[in-house]
Design a protein around this motif. Structure first.
Motif, PDB file in Angstrom:
ATOM      1  N   GLU A 287       0.766  -1.160   0.055  1.00 60.43           N
ATOM      2  CA  GLU A 287       0.036   0.118   0.089  1.00 60.43           C
ATOM      3  C   GLU A 287       0.750   1.211  -0.040  1.00 60.43           C
ATOM      4  O   GLU A 287       0.754   2.197  -0.606  1.00 60.43           O
ATOM      5  CB  GLU A 287      -1.096  -0.135   1.113  1.00 60.43           C
ATOM      6  N   ASP A 288       1.949   1.247   0.925  1.00 56.23           N
ATOM      7  CA  ASP A 288       2.741   2.356   0.670  1.00 56.23           C
ATOM      8  C   ASP A 288       3.714   2.531  -0.432  1.00 56.23           C
ATOM      9  O   ASP A 288       3.692   3.764  -1.049  1.00 56.23           O
ATOM     10  CB  ASP A 288       3.839   1.995   1.680  1.00 56.23           C
ATOM     11  N   GLU A 289       3.670   1.626  -1.379  1.00 56.95           N
ATOM     12  CA  GLU A 289       4.561   1.489  -2.567  1.00 56.95           C
ATOM     13  C   GLU A 289       3.354   2.181  -3.747  1.00 56.95           C
ATOM     14  O   GLU A 289       3.834   2.809  -4.545  1.00 56.95           O
ATOM     15  CB  GLU A 289       5.073   0.352  -3.059  1.00 56.95           C
ATOM     16  N   GLN A 290       2.224   1.733  -3.455  1.00 56.49           N
ATOM     17  CA  GLN A 290       1.396   1.995  -4.612  1.00 56.49           C
ATOM     18  C   GLN A 290       0.297   3.285  -4.077  1.00 56.49           C
ATOM     19  O   GLN A 290      -0.531   3.425  -5.331  1.00 56.49           O
ATOM     20  CB  GLN A 290       0.562   0.699  -4.803  1.00 56.49           C
ATOM     21  N   GLY A 291       0.343   3.743  -2.934  1.00 54.50           N
ATOM     22  CA  GLY A 291      -0.523   4.631  -2.646  1.00 54.50           C
ATOM     23  C   GLY A 291      -2.116   4.479  -2.548  1.00 54.50           C
ATOM     24  O   GLY A 291      -2.863   5.237  -2.393  1.00 54.50           O
ATOM     25  N   GLU A 292      -2.310   3.144  -2.472  1.00 56.93           N
ATOM     26  CA  GLU A 292      -3.712   2.606  -2.323  1.00 56.93           C
ATOM     27  C   GLU A 292      -3.748   1.547  -1.052  1.00 56.93           C
ATOM     28  O   GLU A 292      -3.165   0.776  -0.966  1.00 56.93           O
ATOM     29  CB  GLU A 292      -4.059   2.040  -3.730  1.00 56.93           C
TER      30      GLU A 292
ATOM     31  N   PHE B 208      -5.115  -1.491   1.024  1.00 59.62           N
ATOM     32  CA  PHE B 208      -5.466  -3.091   0.859  1.00 59.62           C
ATOM     33  C   PHE B 208      -5.316  -3.385  -0.676  1.00 59.62           C
ATOM     34  O   PHE B 208      -6.164  -3.854  -1.398  1.00 59.62           O
ATOM     35  CB  PHE B 208      -6.881  -3.396   1.192  1.00 59.62           C
ATOM     36  N   VAL B 209      -4.135  -3.310  -1.196  1.00 59.06           N
ATOM     37  CA  VAL B 209      -3.613  -4.077  -2.538  1.00 59.06           C
ATOM     38  C   VAL B 209      -2.960  -5.209  -2.259  1.00 59.06           C
ATOM     39  O   VAL B 209      -2.534  -5.772  -3.341  1.00 59.06           O
ATOM     40  CB  VAL B 209      -2.960  -2.915  -3.333  1.00 59.06           C
ATOM     41  N   GLY B 210      -2.584  -5.727  -1.196  1.00 57.53           N
ATOM     42  CA  GLY B 210      -1.495  -6.822  -1.173  1.00 57.53           C
ATOM     43  C   GLY B 210      -2.563  -8.174  -1.012  1.00 57.53           C
ATOM     44  O   GLY B 210      -3.621  -8.150  -1.304  1.00 57.53           O
ATOM     45  N   ARG B 211      -1.799  -9.075  -0.435  1.00 53.43           N
ATOM     46  CA  ARG B 211      -2.613 -10.372   0.063  1.00 53.43           C
ATOM     47  C   ARG B 211      -3.750 -10.173   1.005  1.00 53.43           C
ATOM     48  O   ARG B 211      -5.018 -10.592   0.699  1.00 53.43           O
ATOM     49  CB  ARG B 211      -1.654 -11.371   0.644  1.00 53.43           C
ATOM     50  N   ALA B 212      -3.728  -9.096   1.966  1.00 54.34           N
ATOM     51  CA  ALA B 212      -4.922  -8.866   2.861  1.00 54.34           C
ATOM     52  C   ALA B 212      -6.072  -8.184   1.829  1.00 54.34           C
ATOM     53  O   ALA B 212      -7.109  -8.440   2.032  1.00 54.34           O
ATOM     54  CB  ALA B 212      -4.559  -7.744   3.767  1.00 54.34           C
ATOM     55  N   GLY B 213      -5.427  -7.472   0.819  1.00 52.95           N
ATOM     56  CA  GLY B 213      -6.630  -6.742  -0.083  1.00 52.95           C
ATOM     57  C   GLY B 213      -7.116  -7.782  -0.807  1.00 52.95           C
ATOM     58  O   GLY B 213      -8.381  -7.632  -0.945  1.00 52.95           O
ATOM     59  N   ALA B 214      -6.555  -8.496  -1.321  1.00 52.95           N
ATOM     60  CA  ALA B 214      -7.177  -9.861  -2.067  1.00 52.95           C
ATOM     61  C   ALA B 214      -8.218 -10.635  -1.262  1.00 52.95           C
ATOM     62  O   ALA B 214      -9.423 -10.875  -1.629  1.00 52.95           O
ATOM     63  CB  ALA B 214      -6.202 -10.688  -2.577  1.00 52.95           C
TER      64      ALA B 214
ATOM     65  N   ALA C   1      -6.537 -12.977   9.489  1.00 53.89           N
ATOM     66  CA  ALA C   1      -7.270 -14.191   9.025  1.00 53.89           C
ATOM     67  C   ALA C   1      -6.561 -15.081   8.139  1.00 53.89           C
ATOM     68  O   ALA C   1      -6.754 -16.500   8.058  1.00 53.89           O
ATOM     69  CB  ALA C   1      -8.461 -13.811   8.345  1.00 53.89           C
ATOM     70  N   LEU C   2      -5.923 -14.653   7.232  1.00 52.55           N
ATOM     71  CA  LEU C   2      -4.844 -15.259   6.314  1.00 52.55           C
ATOM     72  C   LEU C   2      -4.129 -16.343   7.055  1.00 52.55           C
ATOM     73  O   LEU C   2      -3.549 -17.307   6.784  1.00 52.55           O
ATOM     74  CB  LEU C   2      -4.186 -14.446   5.525  1.00 52.55           C
ATOM     75  N   ARG C   3      -3.607 -16.035   8.321  1.00 48.91           N
ATOM     76  CA  ARG C   3      -2.829 -16.989   9.169  1.00 48.91           C
ATOM     77  C   ARG C   3      -3.699 -17.887  10.306  1.00 48.91           C
ATOM     78  O   ARG C   3      -2.959 -18.383  10.752  1.00 48.91           O
ATOM     79  CB  ARG C   3      -1.872 -15.804  10.500  1.00 48.91           C
ATOM     80  N   ASN C   4      -4.743 -17.635  10.132  1.00 49.10           N
ATOM     81  CA  ASN C   4      -5.714 -18.627  11.048  1.00 49.10           C
ATOM     82  C   ASN C   4      -7.038 -18.652  10.478  1.00 49.10           C
ATOM     83  O   ASN C   4      -7.968 -18.211  10.274  1.00 49.10           O
ATOM     84  CB  ASN C   4      -5.988 -17.717  12.282  1.00 49.10           C
ATOM     85  N   PRO C   5      -7.211 -20.350   9.848  1.00 46.26           N
ATOM     86  CA  PRO C   5      -8.175 -20.579   9.095  1.00 46.26           C
ATOM     87  C   PRO C   5      -9.821 -20.608   9.981  1.00 46.26           C
ATOM     88  O   PRO C   5     -10.650 -20.194   9.470  1.00 46.26           O
ATOM     89  CB  PRO C   5      -8.016 -21.936   9.007  1.00 46.26           C
ATOM     90  N   ALA C   6      -9.567 -20.500  11.357  1.00 42.27           N
ATOM     91  CA  ALA C   6     -10.768 -20.370  12.061  1.00 42.27           C
ATOM     92  C   ALA C   6     -11.126 -19.046  11.896  1.00 42.27           C
ATOM     93  O   ALA C   6     -12.498 -18.590  11.834  1.00 42.27           O
ATOM     94  CB  ALA C   6     -10.649 -20.620  13.282  1.00 42.27           C
TER      95      ALA C   6
END
Ligand code: URA
Length: 218
Positions: free
Chosen positions: A63-68, A70-76, A174-179
């Protein structure tokens, strides 16, 4: 649906200010030390008349690089759970409590939140959504003015003045914890059901009335 009423948020109402104006007041912000290490300010993105405002914590590396936001994995992951609510990213507005990335993604500090929060407050007043979705503990604690943990708060809506607040787990956690991922998905399905059952604004009133707004500067 269980709705919890949060007292003490009877302060500021909507404001006829555009997001562009809020952005231009923010300018090349140097109001806290994060300006020294940031790449880009991440103001927010989406529909300026969104019914749903999604509030995250702070920009990460992508986000810091793109200025937007939730664009990384969390964003997906966020895009995926929004779809469970029948929403596309462009339907909602997405912003963070902090507009600049804390070094190594550490948690926001109190003085950074204090310096940055007037901009989120003005974004909220400009958009005047029906529903504020808070992702993770820092965003939830900031909006709901509580220290109660997110796993106790999630799973229901909290009425706060004009707004229904839906606290939920952060999509990165949540990506690190399936529950947690299942709980995040449950919450967004609940949001979708609410939106389907309430096709107009939550209170039945148009924006621009005298409903309450939390004192986000506190
Ligand atoms: N995590 C956040 O809280 N916000 C972002 O914009 C990206 C990751």
């Amino acid at each position: 649906m269980g709705v919890m009423h949060i007292p003490g948020h009877e302060h500021q109402g909507p404001r006829e200010v555009s997001l562009d104006e809020v952005r231009s007041v923010l300018g090349d912000c140097r109001r806290c030390p994060l300006f020294e290490t940031r790449g880009n300010i991440v103001f927010g993105t989406g529909n300026p008349r969104a019914r749903v405002l999604v509030v995250g914590e702070a920009p990460g590396k992508n986000e810091d690089e793109q200025g937007e936001p939730f664009v990384g994995r969390a964003g997906a992951n966020l895009n995926g759970v929004l779809a469970l609510a029948g929403l596309e990213r462009s339907d909602v507005y997405i912003a963070n409590v902090l507009k600049c990335r804390p070094p190594a993604n550490r948690n926001p500090k109190a003085d950074e939140v204090l310096a940055c929060s007037p901009y989120l407050r003005e974004q909220i007043r400009s958009i005047w959504p029906d529903i504020i979705v808070t992702l993770g503990n820092p965003a939830t604690h900031f909006i709901l003015k509580t220290e109660i943990g997110i796993t106790k708060l999630r799973g229901r809506f909290h009425q706060m003045g004009h707004f229904l607040v839906m606290p939920t787990l952060h999509p990165a956690a949540a990506l690190r914890n399936p529950a947690w991922q299942r709980l995040l998905e449950e919450d967004f399905k609940m949001l979708g059901e609410y939106l389907a059952e309430h096709p107009s604004r939550a209170t039945g009133e148009a924006a621009g009335h005298s409903d309450a707004l939390p004192r986000l500067e506190d």
